[in-house]
Write a protein that holds these residues in place. Structure first.
Motif, PDB file in Angstrom:
ATOM      1  N   VAL A   1       6.575  -0.418  -9.782  1.00  0.00           N
ATOM      2  CA  VAL A   1       5.138  -0.661  -9.842  1.00  0.00           C
ATOM      3  C   VAL A   1       4.824  -1.546 -11.038  1.00  0.00           C
ATOM      4  CG1 VAL A   1       2.864   0.415 -10.053  1.00  0.00           C
ATOM      5  CG2 VAL A   1       4.663   1.546  -8.732  1.00  0.00           C
ATOM      6  N   VAL A   2       4.143  -2.661 -10.779  1.00  0.00           N
ATOM      7  CA  VAL A   2       3.722  -3.567 -11.845  1.00  0.00           C
ATOM      8  C   VAL A   2       2.305  -3.214 -12.283  1.00  0.00           C
ATOM      9  CG1 VAL A   2       3.272  -5.973 -12.437  1.00  0.00           C
ATOM     10  CG2 VAL A   2       5.214  -5.398 -11.000  1.00  0.00           C
ATOM     11  N   ARG A   3       1.409  -3.019 -11.308  1.00  0.00           N
ATOM     12  CA  ARG A   3       0.033  -2.618 -11.624  1.00  0.00           C
ATOM     13  C   ARG A   3      -0.666  -2.067 -10.398  1.00  0.00           C
ATOM     14  NH1 ARG A   3      -3.645  -6.977 -13.878  1.00  0.00           N
ATOM     15  NH2 ARG A   3      -5.260  -5.578 -13.213  1.00  0.00           N
ATOM     16  N   VAL A   4      -1.662  -1.227 -10.632  1.00  0.00           N
ATOM     17  CA  VAL A   4      -2.485  -0.674  -9.566  1.00  0.00           C
ATOM     18  C   VAL A   4      -3.626  -1.655  -9.325  1.00  0.00           C
ATOM     19  CG1 VAL A   4      -3.922   1.275  -8.863  1.00  0.00           C
ATOM     20  CG2 VAL A   4      -1.894   1.670 -10.247  1.00  0.00           C
ATOM     21  N   MET A   5      -3.849  -2.007  -8.056  1.00  0.00           N
ATOM     22  CA  MET A   5      -4.849  -3.011  -7.722  1.00  0.00           C
ATOM     23  C   MET A   5      -6.118  -2.391  -7.133  1.00  0.00           C
ATOM     24  SD  MET A   5      -3.262  -5.673  -8.684  1.00  0.00           S
ATOM     25  CE  MET A   5      -4.222  -7.001  -8.035  1.00  0.00           C
ATOM     26  N   SER A   6      -6.278  -1.102  -7.203  1.00  0.00           N
ATOM     27  CA  SER A   6      -7.402  -0.403  -6.597  1.00  0.00           C
ATOM     28  C   SER A   6      -8.629  -0.417  -7.512  1.00  0.00           C
ATOM     29  CB  SER A   6      -7.000   1.046  -6.313  1.00  0.00           C
ATOM     30  OG  SER A   6      -8.087   1.768  -5.804  1.00  0.00           O
ATOM     31  N   THR A   7      -9.799  -0.263  -6.900  1.00  0.00           N
ATOM     32  CA  THR A   7     -11.030  -0.114  -7.670  1.00  0.00           C
ATOM     33  C   THR A   7     -11.442   1.347  -7.799  1.00  0.00           C
ATOM     34  OG1 THR A   7     -12.329  -0.457  -5.663  1.00  0.00           O
ATOM     35  CG2 THR A   7     -11.885  -2.398  -7.024  1.00  0.00           C
TER      36      THR A   7
ATOM     37  N   SER B   1       0.863  -1.171   0.000  1.00  0.00           N
ATOM     38  CA  SER B   1       0.000   0.000   0.000  1.00  0.00           C
ATOM     39  C   SER B   1       0.907   1.230   0.000  1.00  0.00           C
ATOM     40  CB  SER B   1      -0.891  -0.014   1.235  1.00  0.00           C
ATOM     41  OG  SER B   1      -1.719   1.117   1.247  1.00  0.00           O
ATOM     42  N   TYR B   2       0.773   2.043  -1.023  1.00  0.00           N
ATOM     43  CA  TYR B   2       1.587   3.248  -1.159  1.00  0.00           C
ATOM     44  C   TYR B   2       0.653   4.448  -1.145  1.00  0.00           C
ATOM     45  CZ  TYR B   2       4.953   6.564  -3.053  1.00  0.00           C
ATOM     46  OH  TYR B   2       5.770   7.656  -3.239  1.00  0.00           O
ATOM     47  N   ASN B   3       0.737   5.271  -0.107  1.00  0.00           N
ATOM     48  CA  ASN B   3      -0.160   6.419   0.085  1.00  0.00           C
ATOM     49  C   ASN B   3      -1.625   5.995   0.051  1.00  0.00           C
ATOM     50  OD1 ASN B   3       2.022   8.142   0.281  1.00  0.00           O
ATOM     51  ND2 ASN B   3       1.961   8.716  -1.869  1.00  0.00           N
ATOM     52  N   GLY B   4      -1.916   4.817   0.603  1.00  0.00           N
ATOM     53  CA  GLY B   4      -3.286   4.320   0.650  1.00  0.00           C
ATOM     54  C   GLY B   4      -3.760   3.671  -0.632  1.00  0.00           C
ATOM     55  N   ILE B   5      -2.876   3.511  -1.602  1.00  0.00           N
ATOM     56  CA  ILE B   5      -3.234   2.912  -2.886  1.00  0.00           C
ATOM     57  C   ILE B   5      -2.643   1.506  -2.945  1.00  0.00           C
ATOM     58  CG2 ILE B   5      -3.053   3.103  -5.396  1.00  0.00           C
ATOM     59  CD1 ILE B   5      -2.635   6.134  -4.971  1.00  0.00           C
ATOM     60  N   PRO B   6      -3.478   0.465  -3.075  1.00  0.00           N
ATOM     61  CA  PRO B   6      -2.933  -0.893  -3.177  1.00  0.00           C
ATOM     62  C   PRO B   6      -2.320  -1.123  -4.561  1.00  0.00           C
ATOM     63  CG  PRO B   6      -5.312  -0.954  -3.305  1.00  0.00           C
ATOM     64  CD  PRO B   6      -4.928   0.468  -3.042  1.00  0.00           C
ATOM     65  N   ILE B   7      -1.057  -1.534  -4.573  1.00  0.00           N
ATOM     66  CA  ILE B   7      -0.373  -1.787  -5.841  1.00  0.00           C
ATOM     67  C   ILE B   7       0.379  -3.109  -5.774  1.00  0.00           C
ATOM     68  CG2 ILE B   7      -0.111   0.642  -6.454  1.00  0.00           C
ATOM     69  CD1 ILE B   7       2.769   0.482  -5.515  1.00  0.00           C
ATOM     70  N   MET B   8       0.601  -3.691  -6.932  1.00  0.00           N
ATOM     71  CA  MET B   8       1.459  -4.867  -7.077  1.00  0.00           C
ATOM     72  C   MET B   8       2.815  -4.324  -7.508  1.00  0.00           C
ATOM     73  SD  MET B   8       1.686  -8.214  -6.992  1.00  0.00           S
ATOM     74  CE  MET B   8       0.011  -8.768  -7.079  1.00  0.00           C
TER      75      MET B   8
ATOM     76  N   TYR C   1      -5.731   5.537 -10.366  1.00  0.00           N
ATOM     77  CA  TYR C   1      -5.031   5.286 -11.629  1.00  0.00           C
ATOM     78  C   TYR C   1      -4.448   6.565 -12.224  1.00  0.00           C
ATOM     79  CZ  TYR C   1      -6.856   0.585 -11.537  1.00  0.00           C
ATOM     80  OH  TYR C   1      -7.128  -0.707 -11.176  1.00  0.00           O
ATOM     81  N   MET C   2      -4.896   7.713 -11.734  1.00  0.00           N
ATOM     82  CA  MET C   2      -4.402   8.995 -12.234  1.00  0.00           C
ATOM     83  C   MET C   2      -3.218   9.514 -11.421  1.00  0.00           C
ATOM     84  SD  MET C   2      -6.365   9.285 -14.737  1.00  0.00           S
ATOM     85  CE  MET C   2      -6.006  10.911 -15.310  1.00  0.00           C
ATOM     86  N   GLU C   3      -2.857   8.838 -10.354  1.00  0.00           N
ATOM     87  CA  GLU C   3      -1.747   9.255  -9.495  1.00  0.00           C
ATOM     88  C   GLU C   3      -0.429   9.019 -10.237  1.00  0.00           C
ATOM     89  OE1 GLU C   3       0.157  10.866  -6.413  1.00  0.00           O
ATOM     90  OE2 GLU C   3      -2.025  10.665  -6.475  1.00  0.00           O
ATOM     91  N   PRO C   4       0.365  10.062 -10.516  1.00  0.00           N
ATOM     92  CA  PRO C   4       1.600   9.898 -11.289  1.00  0.00           C
ATOM     93  C   PRO C   4       2.649   9.015 -10.615  1.00  0.00           C
ATOM     94  CG  PRO C   4       1.082  12.235 -10.967  1.00  0.00           C
ATOM     95  CD  PRO C   4       0.088  11.453 -10.181  1.00  0.00           C
ATOM     96  N   SER C   5       2.665   8.973  -9.296  1.00  0.00           N
ATOM     97  CA  SER C   5       3.688   8.172  -8.611  1.00  0.00           C
ATOM     98  C   SER C   5       3.381   6.689  -8.652  1.00  0.00           C
ATOM     99  CB  SER C   5       3.821   8.632  -7.157  1.00  0.00           C
ATOM    100  OG  SER C   5       2.598   8.440  -6.468  1.00  0.00           O
ATOM    101  N   CYS C   6       2.181   6.296  -9.048  1.00  0.00           N
ATOM    102  CA  CYS C   6       1.795   4.883  -9.079  1.00  0.00           C
ATOM    103  C   CYS C   6       1.619   4.330 -10.484  1.00  0.00           C
ATOM    104  CB  CYS C   6       0.511   4.689  -8.273  1.00  0.00           C
ATOM    105  SG  CYS C   6       0.716   4.970  -6.524  1.00  0.00           S
TER     106      CYS C   6
END
Length: 70
Positions: free
Chosen positions: A45-51, A27-34, A56-61
């Motif tokens: 970052v491989v992929r964003v796992m959030s719904t 979890s990076y800044n509250g965003i679940p990522i693989m 998905y618009m966060e540039p750091s993810c």
């Protein structure tokens, strides 16, 4: 058997054990990522796992970007 999932085929059935071992859910800044651990002691970052579409618009993810958790 029918498997209904949003995950790509490569992630559900990895081609090799070695490729899936390096990937972790974080979890990076509250965003679940693989993410995948790199030799530079960072995560790639491989992929964003959030719904949440806003995540998905966060540039750091963006997939391919590197992040440091320290």
């Amino acid at each position: 058997m029918i498997l209904y999932t949003m995950m790509p085929h490569e992630q559900v059935f990895p081609p090799s054990e070695e490729g899936a071992v390096n990937q972790v859910m974080i979890s990076y800044n509250g965003i679940p990522i693989m993410a995948e651990w790199t030799e530079n002691h960072e995560y790639r970052v491989v992929r964003v796992m959030s719904t949440d579409p806003n995540h998905y618009m966060e540039p750091s993810c963006l997939p391919g970007s590197t992040i440091s958790l320290s």
